[in-house]
Enzyme design. Sequence first.
Site, mmCIF file in Angstrom:
data_model
loop_
_atom_site.group_PDB
_atom_site.id
_atom_site.type_symbol
_atom_site.label_atom_id
_atom_site.label_comp_id
_atom_site.label_asym_id
_atom_site.label_seq_id
_atom_site.Cartn_x
_atom_site.Cartn_y
_atom_site.Cartn_z
ATOM 1 N N ASN A 90 5.603 30.171 64.901
ATOM 2 C CA ASN A 90 7.159 29.844 64.968
ATOM 3 C C ASN A 90 8.433 30.494 64.413
ATOM 4 O O ASN A 90 9.381 30.719 64.427
ATOM 5 C CB ASN A 90 7.172 27.745 64.853
ATOM 6 C CG ASN A 90 9.071 28.400 64.660
ATOM 7 O OD1 ASN A 90 9.182 28.081 66.003
ATOM 8 N ND2 ASN A 90 9.422 27.964 63.989
ATOM 9 N N TYR A 157 17.227 40.391 68.831
ATOM 10 C CA TYR A 157 16.556 39.225 69.035
ATOM 11 C C TYR A 157 16.098 39.391 70.884
ATOM 12 O O TYR A 157 14.862 38.974 70.324
ATOM 13 C CB TYR A 157 17.425 37.972 68.797
ATOM 14 C CG TYR A 157 17.348 37.148 68.455
ATOM 15 C CD1 TYR A 157 16.239 36.557 67.908
ATOM 16 C CD2 TYR A 157 17.243 36.396 70.162
ATOM 17 C CE1 TYR A 157 16.050 35.079 67.864
ATOM 18 C CE2 TYR A 157 17.244 34.497 70.182
ATOM 19 C CZ TYR A 157 16.274 34.653 68.907
ATOM 20 O OH TYR A 157 15.749 33.168 69.016
ATOM 21 N N LYS A 161 11.521 38.649 71.079
ATOM 22 C CA LYS A 161 11.508 37.395 71.789
ATOM 23 C C LYS A 161 10.040 37.425 72.691
ATOM 24 O O LYS A 161 9.076 37.031 73.126
ATOM 25 C CB LYS A 161 12.243 36.429 71.706
ATOM 26 C CG LYS A 161 12.715 35.702 71.069
ATOM 27 C CD LYS A 161 11.929 35.158 69.927
ATOM 28 C CE LYS A 161 12.393 34.171 68.765
ATOM 29 N NZ LYS A 161 11.189 33.149 67.717
ATOM 30 N N THR A 192 20.042 23.297 65.137
ATOM 31 C CA THR A 192 19.162 24.118 64.067
ATOM 32 C C THR A 192 19.614 24.514 63.465
ATOM 33 O O THR A 192 20.466 25.027 63.584
ATOM 34 C CB THR A 192 18.122 24.889 64.635
ATOM 35 O OG1 THR A 192 17.682 26.134 65.161
ATOM 36 C CG2 THR A 192 16.529 24.368 65.384
HETATM 37 N N1 LIG Z 1 17.642 27.434 67.487
HETATM 38 C C1 LIG Z 1 17.659 27.824 69.023
HETATM 39 O O1 LIG Z 1 18.680 27.027 69.611
HETATM 40 C C2 LIG Z 1 16.188 28.353 69.669
HETATM 41 C C3 LIG Z 1 15.936 28.286 70.417
HETATM 42 C C4 LIG Z 1 14.872 29.202 71.216
HETATM 43 C C5 LIG Z 1 14.068 29.502 70.511
HETATM 44 N N2 LIG Z 1 14.416 29.674 69.125
HETATM 45 C C6 LIG Z 1 13.207 30.082 68.088
HETATM 46 O O2 LIG Z 1 12.789 29.299 66.872
HETATM 47 C C7 LIG Z 1 12.297 29.251 66.036
HETATM 48 C C8 LIG Z 1 12.244 28.526 64.792
HETATM 49 O O3 LIG Z 1 13.875 28.533 64.691
HETATM 50 P P1 LIG Z 1 15.011 27.147 63.838
HETATM 51 O O4 LIG Z 1 16.192 27.550 65.253
HETATM 52 O O5 LIG Z 1 14.218 25.759 63.790
HETATM 53 O O6 LIG Z 1 15.951 28.114 62.903
HETATM 54 P P2 LIG Z 1 15.739 27.425 61.750
HETATM 55 O O7 LIG Z 1 15.977 26.120 61.592
HETATM 56 O O8 LIG Z 1 16.085 28.332 60.981
HETATM 57 O O9 LIG Z 1 14.597 28.286 61.325
HETATM 58 C C9 LIG Z 1 13.403 29.340 60.782
HETATM 59 C C10 LIG Z 1 12.741 29.155 60.292
HETATM 60 O O10 LIG Z 1 11.922 30.772 60.120
HETATM 61 C C11 LIG Z 1 11.517 30.402 59.194
HETATM 62 N N3 LIG Z 1 11.552 31.996 58.541
HETATM 63 C C12 LIG Z 1 12.106 32.573 59.431
HETATM 64 N N4 LIG Z 1 12.104 34.083 58.651
HETATM 65 C C13 LIG Z 1 11.113 34.162 57.482
HETATM 66 C C14 LIG Z 1 9.843 35.103 57.166
HETATM 67 N N5 LIG Z 1 10.572 36.398 56.723
HETATM 68 N N6 LIG Z 1 9.540 34.527 56.836
HETATM 69 C C15 LIG Z 1 9.008 33.776 56.924
HETATM 70 N N7 LIG Z 1 9.384 32.715 57.277
HETATM 71 C C16 LIG Z 1 10.795 33.434 57.682
HETATM 72 C C17 LIG Z 1 12.550 29.990 57.958
HETATM 73 O O11 LIG Z 1 11.864 29.704 57.116
HETATM 74 P P3 LIG Z 1 12.635 30.709 55.835
HETATM 75 O O12 LIG Z 1 14.129 30.569 55.267
HETATM 76 O O13 LIG Z 1 12.128 28.557 54.113
HETATM 77 O O14 LIG Z 1 11.570 31.098 55.656
HETATM 78 C C18 LIG Z 1 12.296 28.655 58.961
HETATM 79 O O15 LIG Z 1 11.550 27.714 58.677
HETATM 80 C C19 LIG Z 1 12.951 30.909 66.010
HETATM 81 O O16 LIG Z 1 11.901 31.339 65.926
HETATM 82 C C20 LIG Z 1 13.448 30.647 66.755
HETATM 83 O O17 LIG Z 1 13.874 32.123 67.069
HETATM 84 C C21 LIG Z 1 15.534 29.038 68.576
#
Ligand SMILES: NC(=O)c1ccc[n+]([C@@H]2O[C@H](COP(=O)([O-])OP(=O)(O)OC[C@H]3O[C@@H](n4cnc5c(N)ncnc54)[C@H](OP(=O)(O)O)[C@@H]3O)[C@@H](O)[C@H]2O)c1
Length: 254
Positions: A90, A157, A161, A192
């Site tokens: 994720n 992005y 994805k 988030t």
């Molecule tokens: N929020 C939205 O609207 C949305 C919509 C569709 C899809 N998504 C997807 O949902 C997923 C989770 O995102 P979120 O919305 O929950 O945002 P978030 O709270 O910013 O979480 C992102 C997570 O990814 C980790 N991460 C990022 N780069 C990393 C790396 N190089 N190595 C290890 N861990 C890494 C971060 O941890 P650390 O910073 O501690 O490494 C964090 O735990 C993502 O793939 C995002 O693209 C989000």
Amino acid sequence: MNRLNGKVAIVTGASSGIGRATAKLFASEGAKLVVAARRQAELDSLVAEIAAAGGAAVALAGDVRSEDYAKALVGLAVARFGKLDIAFNNAGTLGEGGASTQVSEQGWNDTLATNLNSAFFGAKHQIPEIGKQGGGSIIFTSTFVGYSFAFPGTAAYAASKSALIGLTQALAAEFGPRGVRVNAILPGAVDTAMYRDMNDTAESQSFVTGLHALKRVATPEEIARSVLYLASDDSSFVTGTAALVDGGASITRS
Ligand SMILES: NC(=O)c1ccc[n+]([C@@H]2O[C@H](COP(=O)([O-])OP(=O)(O)OC[C@H]3O[C@@H](n4cnc5c(N)ncnc54)[C@H](OP(=O)(O)O)[C@@H]3O)[C@@H](O)[C@H]2O)c1
């Protein structure tokens, strides 16, 4: 309750947002967890929260762009809990945004490494262990962006994805005969840190909210419940899908 009793799962991106909510839900459903992200302190607090609620989790901090880290997470699951059944790959980043003609080579590569390469390296090391159990479930976090919706300034992005959907289908076809199910979840906007970084004004939040038929964004816990469905035996005949959980963003034009 207990939909993941006896299961062992890896959750990446567990330090915040969707990953953290999913790790807590998986643990409350009986799974033993390996939680992954770069921020050690956030992972430690998650492990403590899960333990306080009676669950079991262990953290390994690292960078999902590294194949060695993907291998180490699987090794830890096996060393600590004896096996692997489920992986929620994720972790993700919005990466370098702005005009696509200005995106740097490093920015492009970094976004693909974080969002796409990580998923492949994860699955590459997870599948053999999951196969030893006679099957299990792998879930990738894709998004509606680049699938049913396009925003300017999100080329890397969206490309990374939507490529996860092809990866999902290829792995589902290849490893279905061994009982390994592979699905992608495609959330709409979710409240988030990532969402708030991208939408830091009331105007922008109102625009994004309005894109969804439900006229709101999701909570991380709502997405976690859909991930639980894909992880558990409730979805035992579901594989190779791009599962939209988008509050109707894909069917809304008003
Ligand atoms: N929020 C939205 O609207 C949305 C919509 C569709 C899809 N998504 C997807 O949902 C997923 C989770 O995102 P979120 O919305 O929950 O945002 P978030 O709270 O910013 O979480 C992102 C997570 O990814 C980790 N991460 C990022 N780069 C990393 C790396 N190089 N190595 C290890 N861990 C890494 C971060 O941890 P650390 O910073 O501690 O490494 C964090 O735990 C993502 O793939 C995002 O693209 C989000």
